[in-house]
Motif scaffolding. Sequence first.
Motif, PDB file in Angstrom:
ATOM      1  N   CYS A  12      58.594   1.432  21.375  1.00 53.26           N
ATOM      2  CA  CYS A  12      59.073   2.454  20.441  1.00 53.26           C
ATOM      3  C   CYS A  12      59.995   3.445  21.150  1.00 53.26           C
ATOM      4  N   MET A 169      49.419   7.719   9.375  1.00 52.86           N
ATOM      5  CA  MET A 169      50.304   6.567   9.455  1.00 52.86           C
ATOM      6  C   MET A 169      49.874   5.453   8.512  1.00 52.86           C
ATOM      7  N   PHE A 173      53.101   4.585   6.540  1.00 54.29           N
ATOM      8  CA  PHE A 173      53.764   3.514   7.283  1.00 54.29           C
ATOM      9  C   PHE A 173      53.325   2.165   6.757  1.00 54.29           C
ATOM     10  N   THR A 179      57.733  -2.239  14.474  1.00 52.60           N
ATOM     11  CA  THR A 179      57.117  -1.284  15.383  1.00 52.60           C
ATOM     12  C   THR A 179      58.120  -0.221  15.827  1.00 52.60           C
ATOM     13  N   TYR A 182      58.145   3.149  14.058  1.00 50.65           N
ATOM     14  CA  TYR A 182      56.888   3.903  13.988  1.00 50.65           C
ATOM     15  C   TYR A 182      57.111   5.371  14.352  1.00 50.65           C
TER      16      TYR A 182
END
Length: 208
Positions: A12, A169, A173, A179, A182
Amino acid sequence: MTFLTEIDFNTCLKHFIEVSNSINDTWELVTFEEQVRHKERKQYLVKKNVPRLLEKSQKNTTNDTIFQCEEDLETVKDDVLVAKSSDSIPCTFEYHIVYSHSYAVPVLYFNACKADGQLLSLDEVWKMIPKHYQARLQHEQWTFITQQEHPIIGRPFFTLHPCHTADLMKSVFADNKQTGSYLVSWLSSVGPVVGLDLPLAFAALCGE
């Protein structure tokens, strides 16, 4: 996706800093080598010298302390702006994004100081939170934002407690997102609480 492994977190970070560099944002990727038993490399993101004006005027008692938009404060150090803002205190913020092994999520650490170098107190930081967030967090204000030692550099920092990050999240999300986005989803949700806004280009480039 609600949790991250440290490997996912580092992925990330790489994606995030690539976007930051592409839009000339000021995030930096820091690599810290720690020698405890064996050499261990830790990575985290840093954004320094973010200017804010802390309003101290009490003329309008219906308003709490307000952070002006970063785009409007590019000249916060300019003497003219400071002179015109006699009811404001220029502050400089520094933000760190660090991985928490205990919670398996990113954590936002930050510090803020006035022009004379004096660090803001926890009470001052709380008063800076936008009013609509204060209303939602009033029952956990001293546990949501705490002051503790930075896990990598060992200095006192304020931090947004990560205990609710996984639940957050889970609600914001989608599992089918990559990923790499994120951090954008997470930081877009928690950053504004402490005056940290991401440029819209992050959302566009990360597929938000």
